[in-house]
Design an enzyme around this catalytic site. Sequence first.
Site, PDB file in Angstrom:
ATOM      1  CG  ASN A  14      -2.018   1.015   1.168  1.00 12.32           C
ATOM      2  OD1 ASN A  14      -2.873   0.977   0.293  1.00 12.32           O
ATOM      3  ND2 ASN A  14      -1.987   1.948   2.095  1.00 12.32           N
ATOM      4  CG  ASN A  35      -3.392   3.368   4.799  1.00 13.56           C
ATOM      5  OD1 ASN A  35      -2.579   3.644   3.932  1.00 13.56           O
ATOM      6  ND2 ASN A  35      -4.685   3.595   4.643  1.00 13.56           N
ATOM      7  CG  ASP A  58      -4.921   6.887   3.016  1.00 11.18           C
ATOM      8  OD1 ASP A  58      -3.864   6.280   2.773  1.00 11.18           O
ATOM      9  OD2 ASP A  58      -5.925   6.804   2.299  1.00 11.18           O
TER      10      ASP A  58
END
Length: 306
Positions: free
Chosen positions: A133, A177, A224
Site C-alpha cells: 500500500n 496504512n 491514510d
Amino acid sequence: MLRLLVLLTGAAITVNLADGVSNARDKDELFVSTALTEKNSFTAGIEGPACDAAGNLYVVNLMKEGDIAKITPTGKTEVFVTLSAKSVGNGIVFDHAGTMFVADYVGHNVLKIDPKTKAVTVFAHEPTMNQPNDLAIALDGTLYASDPSWSKGTGQVWRIGTDGKVTKVASDMGTTNGIDVSPDGKTLYVNESVQKNIWAFPIKADGTLGEKRLLKKFDDFGFDGMRCDVDGNLYIARYGKGTVVKLSPEGKVLKEIDVLGKTPSNICFGGPDGRTAYVTEVEHRRVVQFRVDRPGLAWERWQKKE
C-alpha cells in the site's frame, strides 16, 4: 512606502493595495490549504505522492488507474508514465539516486522506475502480500511497505532490502496504512486506518523490527498516508475528517489542518525549501497544498544526496 501611499490615497486604492499585500502575505501563510490542481483533475484513485529533487510532484492515477502524473510546482500536469495493464500504483518514494519505487497493489509488487528512461521493472514481488500500500524508505535505501487486508480488517508490514529481497517484519496487526521512518532512522511509524492507532517500532541494526509501542490512539475517523518532517513530527492524513494532523514524536497533537475536502489520502513535502506540503484529496480528486514551518524529511535528504 506602500503603507504611506495607502494612507494618502482614496479608499478604492486602499482596498486594492491592501488586497495585494494580503495576497503576497497569504502566499506564505502557514497551515492554510489552497488547491494546486483543478477539481476532478484525477481519478478517484488519486494517491502517491512524492517529490523529486527538482520539486516536481508525482501522483498516481491521473487519467486512469495505472498511470503516474508529473506535476510541476506551478501545477502543470502531465502523464509521466503508464504502468502495465496488470499494475496499479499507490505509494511512491524516491531513493538518493532519484529512482522511483511504486507500490503496485494489484500485482503484489514494488516497481522500480528509472527517472531518465522511464523504464518500469519489478523490483520486488511477494505473492502472499494482501496489497503493498504505502512505502517508506530508510537512510540505507531499505524499503518498508504497509500491507492491509481491508476485507479482514488486518494487516502486516514488509521489509524490502536493497537487493529486492522481501521479508515480513510485522504481522497480526490492524489495517496497516501510512508508514514512515524517523529522521534518525531508528523508528518505523505505522498507522492502522480502521483501528485508529499509530505505532512506533524500533528498527534494529539488521533492518528487522523490535516490539511496537502505541504512540497515539484516536477515537474518531480513519488514517491514510503520513510523512515526517525534519524534526520527527508526523503529518497524518485523517481520511473522513478532511484534515491532516501534525503529531509530535511523543504523540502530542500539535495542529490540525483543513485540506478542503473530506478524504485526504496521502501527503508529501517539497517546494524550493521543503516547506510545502502536498496532499492528495479524493472527494474532489485533486491535489491541495499548504505551507509548513519546518521542511519535510524527504526534502532534506535530497539536499544531502551525493
